[in-house]
Scaffold this motif. Structure first.
Motif, PDB file in Angstrom:
ATOM      1  N   LEU A  83      61.289  -3.073 -12.434  1.00 49.16           N
ATOM      2  CA  LEU A  83      61.688  -2.371 -11.223  1.00 49.16           C
ATOM      3  C   LEU A  83      61.251  -3.108  -9.957  1.00 49.16           C
ATOM      4  CD1 LEU A  83      60.986   1.342 -12.236  1.00 49.16           C
ATOM      5  CD2 LEU A  83      63.193   0.200 -12.026  1.00 49.16           C
ATOM      6  N   SER A  84      60.332  -4.065 -10.098  1.00 45.69           N
ATOM      7  CA  SER A  84      59.878  -4.825  -8.933  1.00 45.69           C
ATOM      8  C   SER A  84      60.842  -5.954  -8.573  1.00 45.69           C
ATOM      9  CB  SER A  84      58.482  -5.405  -9.198  1.00 45.69           C
ATOM     10  OG  SER A  84      57.542  -4.366  -9.380  1.00 45.69           O
ATOM     11  N   ARG A  85      61.761  -6.287  -9.467  1.00 41.67           N
ATOM     12  CA  ARG A  85      62.712  -7.340  -9.169  1.00 41.67           C
ATOM     13  C   ARG A  85      63.667  -6.885  -8.069  1.00 41.67           C
ATOM     14  NH1 ARG A  85      64.325  -8.870 -15.412  1.00 41.67           N
ATOM     15  NH2 ARG A  85      62.264  -9.675 -16.037  1.00 41.67           N
ATOM     16  N   PRO A  86      64.160  -7.834  -7.251  1.00 43.09           N
ATOM     17  CA  PRO A  86      65.080  -7.459  -6.172  1.00 43.09           C
ATOM     18  C   PRO A  86      66.322  -6.754  -6.705  1.00 43.09           C
ATOM     19  CG  PRO A  86      64.281  -9.712  -5.891  1.00 43.09           C
ATOM     20  CD  PRO A  86      63.814  -9.261  -7.243  1.00 43.09           C
ATOM     21  N   GLY A  87      66.609  -5.587  -6.181  1.00 42.05           N
ATOM     22  CA  GLY A  87      67.786  -4.839  -6.577  1.00 42.05           C
ATOM     23  C   GLY A  87      67.626  -4.001  -7.828  1.00 42.05           C
ATOM     24  N   ALA A  88      66.490  -4.149  -8.541  1.00 41.47           N
ATOM     25  CA  ALA A  88      66.326  -3.418  -9.803  1.00 41.47           C
ATOM     26  C   ALA A  88      66.248  -1.913  -9.564  1.00 41.47           C
ATOM     27  CB  ALA A  88      65.080  -3.906 -10.535  1.00 41.47           C
ATOM     28  N   TRP A  89      65.485  -1.523  -8.548  1.00 41.05           N
ATOM     29  CA  TRP A  89      65.368  -0.095  -8.275  1.00 41.05           C
ATOM     30  C   TRP A  89      66.712   0.484  -7.855  1.00 41.05           C
ATOM     31  CZ3 TRP A  89      63.415   4.334  -9.078  1.00 41.05           C
ATOM     32  CH2 TRP A  89      63.597   5.393  -8.183  1.00 41.05           C
ATOM     33  N   ASP A  90      67.488  -0.235  -7.033  1.00 39.95           N
ATOM     34  CA  ASP A  90      68.802   0.246  -6.617  1.00 39.95           C
ATOM     35  C   ASP A  90      69.722   0.400  -7.822  1.00 39.95           C
ATOM     36  OD1 ASP A  90      68.058   0.313  -3.976  1.00 39.95           O
ATOM     37  OD2 ASP A  90      68.798  -1.710  -3.537  1.00 39.95           O
ATOM     38  N   PHE A  91      69.663  -0.562  -8.747  1.00 38.06           N
ATOM     39  CA  PHE A  91      70.479  -0.486  -9.955  1.00 38.06           C
ATOM     40  C   PHE A  91      70.109   0.750 -10.775  1.00 38.06           C
ATOM     41  CE2 PHE A  91      71.277  -1.310 -14.427  1.00 38.06           C
ATOM     42  CZ  PHE A  91      72.584  -1.775 -14.418  1.00 38.06           C
ATOM     43  N   TRP A  92      68.801   0.979 -10.962  1.00 37.27           N
ATOM     44  CA  TRP A  92      68.344   2.133 -11.736  1.00 37.27           C
ATOM     45  C   TRP A  92      68.753   3.436 -11.059  1.00 37.27           C
ATOM     46  CZ3 TRP A  92      65.278   6.433 -11.309  1.00 37.27           C
ATOM     47  CH2 TRP A  92      64.847   7.020 -12.506  1.00 37.27           C
ATOM     48  N   ARG A  93      68.595   3.493  -9.744  1.00 34.75           N
ATOM     49  CA  ARG A  93      68.934   4.716  -9.011  1.00 34.75           C
ATOM     50  C   ARG A  93      70.426   5.010  -9.099  1.00 34.75           C
ATOM     51  NH1 ARG A  93      70.932   5.126  -4.183  1.00 34.75           N
ATOM     52  NH2 ARG A  93      70.415   2.968  -3.682  1.00 34.75           N
ATOM     53  N   GLU A  94      71.267   3.976  -8.913  1.00 31.30           N
ATOM     54  CA  GLU A  94      72.701   4.190  -8.950  1.00 31.30           C
ATOM     55  C   GLU A  94      73.202   4.518 -10.354  1.00 31.30           C
ATOM     56  OE1 GLU A  94      74.873   1.035  -7.163  1.00 31.30           O
ATOM     57  OE2 GLU A  94      73.560   0.910  -5.431  1.00 31.30           O
ATOM     58  N   ILE A  97      70.746   8.198 -11.181  1.00 31.59           N
ATOM     59  CA  ILE A  97      70.544   9.287 -10.220  1.00 31.59           C
ATOM     60  C   ILE A  97      71.818   9.571  -9.440  1.00 31.59           C
ATOM     61  CG2 ILE A  97      69.196  10.078  -8.246  1.00 31.59           C
ATOM     62  CD1 ILE A  97      66.874   8.413  -9.224  1.00 31.59           C
ATOM     63  N   ALA A  98      72.250   8.627  -8.626  1.00 33.41           N
ATOM     64  CA  ALA A  98      73.436   8.869  -7.795  1.00 33.41           C
ATOM     65  C   ALA A  98      74.109   7.540  -7.482  1.00 33.41           C
ATOM     66  CB  ALA A  98      73.054   9.588  -6.502  1.00 33.41           C
ATOM     67  N   ALA A  99      75.411   7.469  -7.734  1.00 31.53           N
ATOM     68  CA  ALA A  99      76.177   6.263  -7.425  1.00 31.53           C
ATOM     69  C   ALA A  99      76.383   6.151  -5.921  1.00 31.53           C
ATOM     70  CB  ALA A  99      77.519   6.301  -8.145  1.00 31.53           C
ATOM     71  N   SER A 100      76.509   4.915  -5.449  1.00 33.35           N
ATOM     72  CA  SER A 100      76.699   4.688  -4.015  1.00 33.35           C
ATOM     73  C   SER A 100      78.158   4.860  -3.603  1.00 33.35           C
ATOM     74  CB  SER A 100      76.222   3.282  -3.640  1.00 33.35           C
ATOM     75  OG  SER A 100      76.968   2.300  -4.355  1.00 33.35           O
ATOM     76  N   MET A 101      79.071   4.913  -4.583  1.00 32.88           N
ATOM     77  CA  MET A 101      80.488   5.059  -4.274  1.00 32.88           C
ATOM     78  C   MET A 101      81.006   6.380  -4.828  1.00 32.88           C
ATOM     79  SD  MET A 101      82.019   1.202  -4.833  1.00 32.88           S
ATOM     80  CE  MET A 101      83.240   1.435  -3.518  1.00 32.88           C
ATOM     81  N   THR A 102      82.104   6.833  -4.271  1.00 33.32           N
ATOM     82  CA  THR A 102      82.775   8.043  -4.754  1.00 33.32           C
ATOM     83  C   THR A 102      84.208   7.689  -5.121  1.00 33.32           C
ATOM     84  OG1 THR A 102      83.431   8.676  -2.512  1.00 33.32           O
ATOM     85  CG2 THR A 102      81.328   9.539  -3.337  1.00 33.32           C
ATOM     86  N   SER A 103      84.837   8.550  -5.907  1.00 30.20           N
ATOM     87  CA  SER A 103      86.193   8.262  -6.361  1.00 30.20           C
ATOM     88  C   SER A 103      87.010   9.543  -6.433  1.00 30.20           C
ATOM     89  CB  SER A 103      86.162   7.581  -7.734  1.00 30.20           C
ATOM     90  OG  SER A 103      85.677   8.478  -8.716  1.00 30.20           O
ATOM     91  N   ALA A 104      88.314   9.366  -6.414  1.00 26.73           N
ATOM     92  CA  ALA A 104      89.253  10.486  -6.576  1.00 26.73           C
ATOM     93  C   ALA A 104      90.527   9.941  -7.196  1.00 26.73           C
ATOM     94  CB  ALA A 104      89.552  11.155  -5.243  1.00 26.73           C
TER      95      ALA A 104
END
Length: 283
Positions: A83-94, A97-104
């Protein structure tokens, strides 16, 4: 010669000088006693299995506790490093937990005003560290067929994820447009900038909706690198190879490199770069 001091009582029997002797009464055995004796004795209770007590089952020795703690610590340390690697926490969260994009999903979209509707997946939001995987899942759920559309509205984001999304669009034989749509399929202009342009470039046909905007800029990295110049050249080469593969003019890399701010391309410029392949007059 012994003297018998018993006296005759007249009947031929001798009695004791102290009084007549009375024979003890004869005891008749009780039938209930006989039945009790005949009844078999109950069998002995079965022997219980040697079951360890609960306290004995959950009793741990000190060495086993130490080993367990060491294993748990190693897992925790590895998770922290990941999780300390760059972007690892964002990857885990998305991812969890919650994706950064939405769709329809829009069932009937007329992109070119021909009256021929098609199914479309509209995606919007920032392209995050796990957006490519998210996008695959949304495509699978939407069940788009070749020739169906992906509508884009995004400020950009992760460059590598955008390139993967564009590759997925091309593999599925989909078309792209920068727009949003309501439930009835009516198009509205939108903006697609930075890494979003790479997603847009993945379309077999790239519709240019009137009023929509395409923005480009010079790509950089926020990760620490030993040689920033070499890293910039590597990114530029990757973008050039990708855009050329998608049929976009290599001159787009020059347009990107001119500024670190967003440069909004006119429809004429986008057509000249073969970024837009089919203009649409009316949204």
């Amino acid at each position: 010669m012994s003297v018998d001091d018993r006296q005759d009582d007249g009947t031929g029997h001798r009695s004791s000088p102290t009084g007549p002797r009375v024979a003890p009464p004869r005891q008749t055995p009780s039938p209930f006693a006989a039945r009790a004796e005949a009844r078999p004795s109950p069998p002995p209770p079965p022997r219980q299995a040697n079951v360890a007590s609960p306290t004995r089952i959950f009793r741990f020795s000190l060495p086993s506790i130490i080993i367990f703690v060491l294993l748990l610590s190693s897992v925790a340390i590895q998770a922290y490093r990941d999780l300390s690697r760059p972007g690892a926490w964002d990857f885990w969260r998305e991812t969890y937990i919650a994706a950064s994009m939405t769709s329809a999903v829009i069932s009937d979209v007329d992109l070119d005003g021909s009256g021929h509707g098609r199914r479309a997946l509209a995606i919007s939001g920032k392209i995050g560290s796990a957006s490519a995987s998210w996008f695959r899942d949304r495509l699978s759920e939407a069940r788009l067929a070749p020739g169906d559309a992906v509508l884009l509205s995004s400020p950009g984001g992760a460059l590598n994820q955008a390139a993967i999304m564009g590759e997925v669009i091309r593999t599925h034989g989909l078309v792209t447009a920068v727009a949003t749509a309501d439930a009835a399929g009516k198009l509205r202009p939108a903006a697609c900038a930075s890494a979003c342009v790479l997603v847009y470039a993945g379309g077999l046909t790239r519709y240019g909706v009137a009023g929509s905007r395409l923005g480009v800029h010079r790509f950089t990295t926020s990760a620490p690198v030993g040689d920033p110049l070499a890293e910039a050249q590597r990114i530029q080469g990757m973008v050039l190879g990708y855009m050329t593969k998608m049929g976009v003019s290599s001159a787009i890399v020059e347009a990107m490199s001119q500024t670190s701010d967003i440069r909004w391309l006119s429809q004429k410029e986008a057509l000249a770069l073969n970024l837009i392949t089919k203009p649409v007059d009316q949204p």
